[in-house]
Motif scaffolding. Structure first.
Motif, short mmCIF file in Angstrom:
data_model
loop_
_atom_site.label_atom_id
_atom_site.label_comp_id
_atom_site.label_asym_id
_atom_site.label_seq_id
_atom_site.Cartn_x
_atom_site.Cartn_y
_atom_site.Cartn_z
N LEU A 26 0.80 -1.22 0.00
CA LEU A 26 0.00 0.00 0.00
C LEU A 26 0.83 1.26 0.00
CD1 LEU A 26 -2.19 -2.19 1.37
CD2 LEU A 26 -3.50 -0.08 1.35
N LYS A 28 2.93 1.89 -2.08
CA LYS A 28 3.07 2.25 -3.49
C LYS A 28 1.97 3.21 -3.93
CE LYS A 28 5.12 -2.24 -4.65
NZ LYS A 28 4.94 -3.50 -5.43
N GLU A 29 0.87 3.20 -3.16
CA GLU A 29 -0.25 4.08 -3.48
C GLU A 29 -0.01 5.48 -2.91
OE1 GLU A 29 -2.59 2.86 -5.44
OE2 GLU A 29 -1.64 0.88 -5.35
N LYS A 30 -0.58 6.47 -3.55
CA LYS A 30 -0.41 7.84 -3.08
C LYS A 30 -1.18 8.07 -1.79
CE LYS A 30 -0.99 12.66 -4.52
NZ LYS A 30 -1.47 13.56 -5.60
N ALA A 60 -4.06 5.51 2.36
CA ALA A 60 -3.90 5.05 0.98
C ALA A 60 -4.85 3.87 0.81
CB ALA A 60 -2.47 4.63 0.71
N ARG A 62 -6.38 0.45 -1.60
CA ARG A 62 -6.06 -0.53 -2.64
C ARG A 62 -7.02 -1.70 -2.57
NH1 ARG A 62 -0.43 -1.86 -5.29
NH2 ARG A 62 -0.95 -3.74 -6.44
#
Length: 202
Positions: A26, A28-30, A60, A62
């Motif tokens: 997670l 990796k998510e903005k 974040a 996902r």
């Protein structure tokens, strides 16, 4: 609704390395500012100040089959063992929540006053919530997940559970139960929150 269990805890249910994988996935998510139902658009200083009366955290989101494979068995098990037996058939995106020093989430419910009006979840409501502890309590101070629930006529009880500061522990609870995260005083706390939906109660 009178409940035998207001929340159901699993001690160290998820392996530490899996918790680390979830954080990495997670991350990796903005990340963005966590909001609340009626304060989703935060564009001005005044709106931010209003939001901070309730919540200050970074989040974040996902959707990933891996995350649901980790979480769903506990939702099914808790729903049965706690005696809730709520009908549910879908889950929202998983939310990684990050609380750093001074951040918090005051008393709130995850459920809303009406079902979703559009989209994939149209007509459904949040029935069960889950929180997976991703950071061990030795890495931060403050940041306790607390629950407040009725114990009788005009009486309520506020408590936390010692296992909810242990990495990999997981808690499931009805989405209408009030809960909060107290301000973090030192360090950083990560958790994974997911909401599980079904048709309105009849």
């Amino acid at each position: 609704m009178k409940l035998k269990f207001s929340y159901f805890v699993y001690k160290k249910a998820v392996a530490p390395q899996v918790c680390d994988q979830i954080i990495a996935l997670l991350s990796k998510e903005k990340k963005k500012l966590g909001t609340v139902a009626d304060k989703r658009k935060v564009k001005s200083k005044k709106q931010r100040e209003e939001l901070f009366k309730f919540r200050n955290s970074k989040v974040a989101f996902r959707k990933d089959p891996f995350l649901y494979r980790v979480i769903h068995p506990f939702i099914k098990d808790a729903n049965e063992k706690a005696g809730w037996n709520f009908q549910w058939d879908s889950s929202e995106s998983c939310q990684l929540t990050e609380y750093s020093k001074g951040q918090y989430y005051h008393w709130h419910q995850d459920s809303w006053d009406e079902p979703y009006k559009k989209g994939f979840f149209k007509g459904k409501i949040r029935k069960l919530s889950s929180v997976l502890v991703l950071t061990d309590g030795s890495k931060y101070t403050g940041g306790d997940l607390e629950f407040n629930y009725p114990t009788g006529f005009q009486n309520t009880k506020t408590e936390t559970h010692p296992f909810l500061r242990e990495k990999g522990s997981l808690v499931v609870f009805p989405s209408f139960i009030y809960h909060r995260v107290t301000p973090v005083k030192k360090g950083t706390r990560h958790s994974l929150t997911t909401w599980h939906l079904g048709h309105p109660y009849v």
